[in-house]
Design a protein around this motif. Structure first.
Motif, mmCIF file in Angstrom:
data_model
loop_
_atom_site.group_PDB
_atom_site.id
_atom_site.type_symbol
_atom_site.label_atom_id
_atom_site.label_comp_id
_atom_site.label_asym_id
_atom_site.label_seq_id
_atom_site.Cartn_x
_atom_site.Cartn_y
_atom_site.Cartn_z
ATOM 1 N N ARG A 31 0.837 -1.189 0.000
ATOM 2 C CA ARG A 31 0.000 0.000 0.000
ATOM 3 C C ARG A 31 0.880 1.251 0.000
ATOM 4 N N ARG A 32 1.972 1.194 0.767
ATOM 5 C CA ARG A 32 2.862 2.346 0.841
ATOM 6 C C ARG A 32 4.185 1.937 1.479
ATOM 7 N N ILE A 33 5.267 2.495 0.962
ATOM 8 C CA ILE A 33 6.544 2.418 1.661
ATOM 9 C C ILE A 33 6.465 3.516 2.720
ATOM 10 N N VAL A 34 6.473 3.140 3.976
ATOM 11 C CA VAL A 34 6.248 4.096 5.063
ATOM 12 C C VAL A 34 7.554 4.768 5.482
ATOM 13 N N LYS A 35 8.607 3.959 5.702
ATOM 14 C CA LYS A 35 9.843 4.520 6.245
ATOM 15 C C LYS A 35 11.035 3.683 5.830
ATOM 16 N N LEU A 36 12.130 4.355 5.506
ATOM 17 C CA LEU A 36 13.422 3.712 5.288
ATOM 18 C C LEU A 36 14.406 4.235 6.326
ATOM 19 N N HIS A 61 25.295 11.709 3.316
ATOM 20 C CA HIS A 61 24.562 10.455 3.466
ATOM 21 C C HIS A 61 23.233 10.441 2.697
ATOM 22 N N PRO A 62 22.472 11.559 2.709
ATOM 23 C CA PRO A 62 21.201 11.539 1.972
ATOM 24 C C PRO A 62 21.360 11.232 0.484
ATOM 25 N N SER A 63 22.416 11.738 -0.143
ATOM 26 C CA SER A 63 22.627 11.471 -1.574
ATOM 27 C C SER A 63 22.834 9.988 -1.842
ATOM 28 N N ILE A 64 23.453 9.288 -0.911
ATOM 29 C CA ILE A 64 23.684 7.853 -1.069
ATOM 30 C C ILE A 64 22.351 7.104 -0.995
ATOM 31 N N ILE A 65 21.592 7.353 0.058
ATOM 32 C CA ILE A 65 20.351 6.615 0.303
ATOM 33 C C ILE A 65 19.281 6.966 -0.730
ATOM 34 N N ARG A 68 6.768 7.050 -1.964
ATOM 35 C CA ARG A 68 7.312 8.192 -1.200
ATOM 36 C C ARG A 68 7.206 7.860 0.277
ATOM 37 N N HIS A 69 8.257 8.138 1.021
ATOM 38 C CA HIS A 69 8.358 7.646 2.386
ATOM 39 C C HIS A 69 9.073 8.633 3.296
ATOM 40 N N ALA A 70 8.900 8.428 4.579
ATOM 41 C CA ALA A 70 9.746 9.096 5.571
ATOM 42 C C ALA A 70 11.086 8.362 5.562
ATOM 43 N N ARG A 71 12.150 9.038 6.024
ATOM 44 C CA ARG A 71 13.457 8.401 5.910
ATOM 45 C C ARG A 71 14.461 9.016 6.851
ATOM 46 N N SER A 72 15.396 8.201 7.289
ATOM 47 C CA SER A 72 16.601 8.661 7.968
ATOM 48 C C SER A 72 17.787 8.150 7.169
ATOM 49 N N ILE A 100 30.222 -3.704 4.597
ATOM 50 C CA ILE A 100 29.386 -3.272 3.475
ATOM 51 C C ILE A 100 29.254 -1.752 3.465
ATOM 52 N N THR A 101 29.013 -1.210 2.287
ATOM 53 C CA THR A 101 28.950 0.244 2.131
ATOM 54 C C THR A 101 27.660 0.840 2.654
ATOM 55 N N VAL A 102 26.550 0.124 2.500
ATOM 56 C CA VAL A 102 25.253 0.620 2.970
ATOM 57 C C VAL A 102 24.430 -0.540 3.519
ATOM 58 N N GLU A 103 23.526 -0.190 4.440
ATOM 59 C CA GLU A 103 22.511 -1.120 4.921
ATOM 60 C C GLU A 103 21.232 -0.319 5.051
ATOM 61 N N ILE A 104 20.127 -0.910 4.592
ATOM 62 C CA ILE A 104 18.852 -0.193 4.617
ATOM 63 C C ILE A 104 17.775 -1.139 5.113
ATOM 64 N N GLU A 105 16.931 -0.637 6.017
ATOM 65 C CA GLU A 105 15.762 -1.395 6.458
ATOM 66 C C GLU A 105 14.515 -0.600 6.118
ATOM 67 N N ALA A 106 13.355 -1.263 6.134
ATOM 68 C CA ALA A 106 12.124 -0.601 5.682
ATOM 69 C C ALA A 106 10.925 -1.028 6.509
#
Length: 163
Positions: A99-104, A117-121, A137-141, A152-158
């Protein structure tokens, strides 16, 4: 009888968008420690952190800012997004249920003085919007760390709202 849910609000289904982007989802990467890749609680899907793992198992490693460029790390975040999509597919059986990507939460293995960091993510965020449209479209940190598992260079959870 089709198991694919109809596209929302006239937007192409996620699989059509993936095909248009030339993306074939690999199998979901297995956990690297004592955890599961996802948990469904009610109408929310929680995805454990994923990293930039190629389908053949190769991991992208290094410090962003000195060993890895912003452009390379953006690509690693996009690849991590593809792995998150693979876990979503495995968990839900159909990306049409999103339904929606809420947060990354995006974590970057960066040099101490790195501050972009924002440019990477954005590599992952841009992918979610490309696949799910406005529902992507989501909220994000986006934060920097001194190290990440396996270097590893990046790790992302959702966090994902589902039907």
């Amino acid at each position: 009888m089709s198991t694919t849910l109809p596209a929302r609000a006239g937007l192409a289904a996620p699989y059509e968008r993936l095909a248009a982007l030339g993306i074939v989802l690999p199998p979901a990467p297995p956990p690297i420690a004592n955890f599961v890749t996802h948990v469904v609680e009610g109408r929310v899907l929680y995805l454990s952190g994923q990293g930039p793992r190629e389908a053949d198992g190769t991991l992208h490693t290094g410090k962003v800012g000195s060993q890895v460029s912003v452009a390379e790390a953006y690509g690693h975040a996009r690849l991590t997004g593809i792995n998150l999509l693979s876990v979503m597919q495995e968990a839900l059986g159909d990306l049409g249920r999103v339904r929606r990507i809420v947060k990354l939460l995006g974590m970057v293995n960066a040099d101490a003085d790195f501050d972009d960091h924002p440019s990477i993510i954005n590599g992952c965020s841009d992918l979610m919007i490309a696949v799910f449209g406005e529902a992507g479209r989501h909220a994000r940190s986006a934060v920097g760390f001194g190290s990440l598992p396996g270097r590893i260079t990046v790790e992302i959870e959702a966090i994902v709202a589902i039907d």
